[in-house]
Design a protein around this motif. Structure first.
Motif, short mmCIF file in Angstrom:
data_model
loop_
_atom_site.label_atom_id
_atom_site.label_comp_id
_atom_site.label_asym_id
_atom_site.label_seq_id
_atom_site.Cartn_x
_atom_site.Cartn_y
_atom_site.Cartn_z
N ASP A 115 0.83 -1.21 0.00
CA ASP A 115 0.00 0.00 0.00
C ASP A 115 0.86 1.25 0.00
OD1 ASP A 115 0.89 0.07 2.65
OD2 ASP A 115 -0.97 1.01 3.32
N PHE A 116 2.11 1.11 -0.40
CA PHE A 116 2.95 2.30 -0.49
C PHE A 116 2.62 3.06 -1.77
CE2 PHE A 116 5.80 -0.23 2.32
CZ PHE A 116 5.69 0.61 3.40
N GLU A 152 17.25 0.44 -1.30
CA GLU A 152 16.44 -0.79 -1.36
C GLU A 152 16.62 -1.42 -2.73
OE1 GLU A 152 12.44 0.40 -0.48
OE2 GLU A 152 12.70 0.01 1.66
N ASP A 154 14.89 -8.43 3.77
CA ASP A 154 13.50 -8.39 4.25
C ASP A 154 12.87 -9.76 4.10
OD1 ASP A 154 13.38 -5.72 4.83
OD2 ASP A 154 12.22 -5.14 3.06
N TYR A 160 8.93 -9.12 8.95
CA TYR A 160 7.59 -8.57 9.15
C TYR A 160 6.57 -9.67 9.13
CZ TYR A 160 10.00 -4.38 7.58
OH TYR A 160 10.86 -3.36 7.46
N SER A 216 10.07 -5.14 14.38
CA SER A 216 10.26 -6.08 13.27
C SER A 216 11.71 -6.16 12.78
CB SER A 216 9.37 -5.68 12.09
OG SER A 216 8.05 -5.51 12.51
N TYR A 263 14.05 7.40 13.16
CA TYR A 263 12.61 7.68 13.18
C TYR A 263 12.05 7.54 14.60
CZ TYR A 263 12.37 7.22 8.05
OH TYR A 263 12.51 7.39 6.71
#
Lengths: 388, 604
Positions: A24-25, A98, A162, A195, A244, A259
């Motif tokens: 949903d990015f 990434e 990931d 995740y 995560s 963050y």
């Protein structure tokens, strides 16, 4: 109330080959022309924003997406040149990109090295090709292996991988198999983000799940996968430092931690968010508007009140397993944490969601407050108590 | 002109829901020109917001307009609006009693429907002259000829010259006005007789005190008349009389026999001016009151609690104010272990309850927790004492109870023949006692049943409508009390009895209701950190159980810097949800769970 002049930069590259079914990015496929135009606009934004940050030192930069590895390597090089040209960048700054295994190659990796990128975050998600296909990923396990090897050969010594759990149709065995395979890499990654799949509204997965078309692991299995993941990674020498995220000693992602400790950060590109001197804002999510005027498109500008800063201090800080420091709270806000959050802390400790501990610090010891194992599992439930 | 009875027409409009009653009323008011179009609110008669939204008329109201007819004379029209729900049947009957005729509106496409008949018969029962109007003739599916025949065949009133109109688009409204003049009789009565006026509504106004809406049957009333309400015995001197302009009160000299208007007399409470009571002259009283007066009793009770305990005084003040205007609302303070301080409130029926609840929430800005509504039971104790039970948690120890009685109604249900079976089944399920059936016109039947009131207060009306596709109308009268095998069903949450969730139920359906209640609560109660058993018990014996599993996962796994605003919103939503919870022991229960017993019927 910023403690230092450290600054983080985030660059959003909103392009991908095609959208994964769970994503949903803000991202989507785009023509090479648009991509070039976008990168130009991004560089324009980099140059302009620098004017306000003369005093700051960039300690980390992160190129995320979308699929940043889809961009031309020379564009990435030029972008980072612009960063180095306009900002004071710490010599040991952590600079991450990434990488989607389906879009990178040896040449690109070399170019990244040359551009000063010193950390890769590779989106694997699963080592099972069937699971990858079900997620809508564009690569296979084999492609990942190639990229990983090439990355090491190119000289990357700080790599994140990931992985995801609680995938449709996934069994505990298959979930752990992915981890095993990742840990068997030579050398194993320095950092692993694990995740558990969250269904986001508006994604195809959400629709499919609502229609009963996805066979998702139940909550018990989901949690079992998660606990087993933590156990396996722990045994392999990784420490869980965030809800995560797991890392080998000294390899926590500095950018990510920023963050949660509320460092100043500037977001560049479509829909990118910034926090600067307690002002939060977001760039526009409209490509047309962004291309027309990258700087004139700030949205949701919000000056954080003292209360809001406290709230963020808590609900962001507690995402880190080390938790929040009572001393730091007092230093930042001039008041004891317990004075503001006494009842919430008491209740949460009583419920087994939070615990107190001390750790050694420069002048003796530092009192900390952190989420327990249970607290990490149901963090939203606990963190909601820290809204004022 | 005021005294010329031949120029007065007192009437109402009756119709099935959605056939266009309110729209026609608006057009009549518009065409009679008392209001300019600018003054016209869309639906002048329904002036409470709530009414507009629900599309029903809650309180009877009236409007007076002047119509210059084709014969060149001016006629006074008093249009009296009637409520459209069985909760307010008594008010409807009093409004009809204030009229001399009725305009029957029938949809040109749908034809006669259940409420059409019920309303016509009600009007005919009150000796009103009824004439039909065919509405919505501009709809593509309109078939006025068929509808005219249907009216003549089924109802048996003349319809061949019924005006064919579109109230919405203002077609042929003139014809309706002319027929009102021609077909509705002028009122009778002698202005010289002793005063006899029927109260069909009253409202409280903070300046004028109570304003009585009445129809003068005999005699005359004017400023200075000492009036007496014959049933309540209240006496006051008249301050003002007048009639109803649309949306405002217009004072006049006097109201005499045949007129509809209002009286103010410094009366402080609508309790003194009960609907159906007769107003007479205290110095020259009429011999007897008008027939049909009934003392209105609360039929349905529930507990109302402020969501925020500190708002208790606000709730008390709000109820006090509503009561000024609504004699059928009763309340008294009570305390619940689960919900704190609140009130046990009595209502005419469930709709009345919902209206009061909504008004408290909207007009008085109160956040309420309402417990499941129940009826008034009579508890006969072994020591001979009789207790009127309005709150289930006050039920005494069963060993001290000799027997219990519940209110029973005589119900008449008019239904199209093809649905007789399913309606009889429904009545059976609700413990109905079949009394008989009459066929009407071969296609319809009138079913007569006796039903326990507590079986019909929740959702009987809805079930009736859905099982008959709307082709059933329902009317009931309280018949009295009858012995019944009743038990108190208790709900335990995390092994703690929650008093506000207890209710009285027939012993035979206790298990079923208990099971459903547990299922419902399981869905309503959010997960906690621990497992929560939900149990239903009768007399200490557990008869059903469900479990709310412990929360295992509530986490935003992936969270980027850009998501922080979103994350905060998520947490805020969670926190907001907590506010609407009640803490019972260490369990948080959403406030709507206390009403959930209402929605147990899924058999429709």
């Amino acid at each position: 109330m910023t403690e230092n002049r450290e600054l983080e930069l985030y660059f959003h590259i909103p392009f991908c080959v095609r959208k994964c079914l769970y994503c949903d990015f803000l991202s989507g496929p785009a023509e090479p022309g648009t991509r070039r135009q976008y990168m130009e606009a991004l560089m324009g934004e980099v140059r302009k924003k620098a004017e306000d940050c003369r005093e700051d030192t960039v300690v980390s930069a992160f190129l995320g997406g979308g699929t940043p590895s889809l961009a031309d390597p020379d564009q990435i090089e030029r972008l980072l040149e612009a960063v180095h040209g306009h900002y004071r960048v710490a010599p040991d700054a952590e600079i991450t990109i990434e990488v989607n295994p389906g879009t990178a190659d040896r040449e690109k990796l070399k170019a990244y090295q040359k551009a000063g990128i010193n950390r890769l975050s590779i989106g694997l998600q699963s080592a099972d090709d069937e699971e990858l296909a079900a997620l809508g990923r564009i690569h296979t396990w084999r492609q990942f292996l190639d990229i990983y090897r090439e990355a090491r050969e190119a000289g990357f010594v700080n790599i994140n991988v990931d992985v995801m759990s609680a995938l449709p149709g996934q069994s505990l065995e298959s979930c752990l198999k992915t981890l095993e395979k990742v840990l068997d890499l030579e050398p194993a990654p320095e950092h692993i983000s694990a995740y558990s799949l969250i269904l986001e509204e508006g994604t195809p997965f959400f629709e499919m799940a609502s229609a009963g078309e996805l066979q998702l692991p139940d909550e018990e299995l989901d949690r079992l996968m998660y606990r087993e993941t933590g156990r396996m990674l722990g045994e392999a020498g990784y420490r869980r430092y965030e809800i995560s995220n797991y890392a080998r000693e000294g390899h926590e992602c500095r950018h990510n931690k920023g963050y949660w400790t509320r460092k100043n950060y500037l977001g560049f590109g479509l829909g990118a968010a910034s926090l600067y001197n307690n002002m939060r804002y977001k760039n526009t999510g409209s490509m047309t508007e962004y291309l027309r005027d990258p700087l004139g498109s700030r949205e949701e500008m919000q000056r954080l009140s003292r209360e809001e800063q406290m709230e963020e201090f808590m609900f962001l800080g507690l995402r880190l397993t080390e938790g929040v420091s009572l001393e730091r709270f007092r230093r930042v806000f001039g008041v004891a944490l317990e004075e503001i959050y006494g009842p919430a802390v008491e209740r949460s400790v009583k419920d087994g969601l939070l615990y107190r501990y001390s750790r050694p610090a420069k002048n003796g010891k530092e009192d900390m407050l952190a989420l327990t194992e249970l607290g990490l599992d149901v963090s939203n439930y606990c963190l909601a108590r820290f809204l004022l | 002109m005021a005294a010329d009875q031949s120029r007065i027409r007192n009437f109402c409009i009756v119709a099935h829901i959605d056939h266009g009653k309110s729209t026609l009323a608006d057009r009549i008011i518009e065409k009679t020109g008392l209001l300019t179009s600018r003054e016209m609110q869309d639906q002048v008669l329904d002036n409470m917001d709530l009414e507009r939204e629900r599309g029903i008329t809650i309180k009877a109201q009236a409007v007076r307009t002047v119509y210059k007819a084709r014969d060149g004379k001016e006629y006074i029209f008093n249009l009296i609006d009637t409520p459209g729900h069985v909760d307010f049947n008594y008010e409807v009957s009093r409004s009809l009693a204030a009229c001399d005729g009725a305009v029957l509106v029938v949809d040109a496409a749908q034809g006669i429907e259940a409420q059409t008949l019920a309303n016509v018969y009600l009007a005919l029962d009150h000796n009103l002259d009824v004439f039909p109007v065919i509405n919505k003739i501009d709809l593509p599916s309109a078939d006025p000829q068929r509808v005219i025949e249907e009216i003549e065949d089924v109802i048996g009133i003349e319809a061949h010259d019924a005006p064919l109109i579109s109230a919405k688009n203002g077609i042929n409204i003139e014809e309706v006005l002319e027929q009102i003049v021609a077909k509705i009789p002028a009122p009778g009565g002698d202005p010289g007789n002793p005063l006899q006026a029927l109260i069909f509504d009253s409202i409280y106004d903070s300046y004028k005190g109570v304003i009585i809406f009445c129809r003068v049957m005999e005699g005359t009333v004017k400023k200075g008349t000492r009036i007496r309400m014959m049933a309540t015995k209240a006496e006051e001197e008249v301050v003002e009389v007048g009639y109803f302009g649309a949306g405002r009160f217009l004072p006049c000299e006097e109201l005499s026999a045949g007129m509809v208007g209002y009286i103010t007399a410094s009366i402080k409470n609508v309790k003194d001016t009960a609907v159906g009571d007769t107003v007479t002259d205290a110095d020259r009283p009429c011999r007897e009151p008008l027939p049909g007066y009934k003392r209105v009793q609360s039929m349905v009770y529930c507990g109302m609690y402020p969501a925020d305990g500190a708002k208790y005084p606000d709730l008390r003040d709000a109820l006090e104010k509503l009561k000024l205007n609504d004699a059928s609302l009763n309340y008294e303070p009570e305390t619940s272990a689960a919900l704190g301080f609140g009130f046990r409130c009595g209502f005419l029926g469930l709709l009345h309850l919902e209206i009061i609840q909504e008004r408290l929430e909207r007009e008085y800005n109160l956040d309420l927790v309402t417990t499941a509504p129940g009826v008034v039971y009579k508890v006969y104790r072994t020591d001979g004492e009789v207790l009127e039970l309005t709150n289930p948690s006050n039920l005494p120890d069963p060993s001290t109870i000799e027997h219990m009685e519940e209110p029973v109604v005589s119900a008449e249900i008019m239904v199209a023949s093809e649905y007789i079976g399913s309606i009889m089944e429904l009545c059976q399920e609700r413990r109905g006692r079949y009394l008989g059936m009459e066929y009407i016109e071969g296609t319809r039947a009138l079913l007569k049943y006796e039903l326990p009131l507590n079986e019909i207060i929740y959702d009987f009306f809805d079930a009736l409508k859905s099982r008959s596709r709307g082709y059933a109308s329902f009317d009931y009268d309280i018949k009295g009390y009858e012995p019944a095998k009743l038990v108190k069903l208790d709900i335990l949450i995390n092994r703690e009895e929650v008093d506000a969730l207890s209710f009285i139920v027939h012993a035979d359906s206790a298990y079923e209701r208990g099971r459903k209640m547990c299922e419902k609560l399981k869905d309503e109660i959010p997960r906690h950190l621990f497992e929560i058993p939900i149990q239903a018990a009768v007399g200490g014996k557990i008869i059903a159980r469900e479990t709310v599993k412990a929360m295992r996962k509530d986490v935003l796994a992936k969270c980027y810097g850009g998501d922080i605003t979103r994350k905060k919103k998520l947490l805020e939503k969670q926190k907001e949800g907590k506010k609407r919870m009640r803490q019972i022991g260490n369990v948080e229960i959403p406030q709507k769970a206390f009403m959930s017993v209402l929605k147990l019927d899924d058999r429709k």
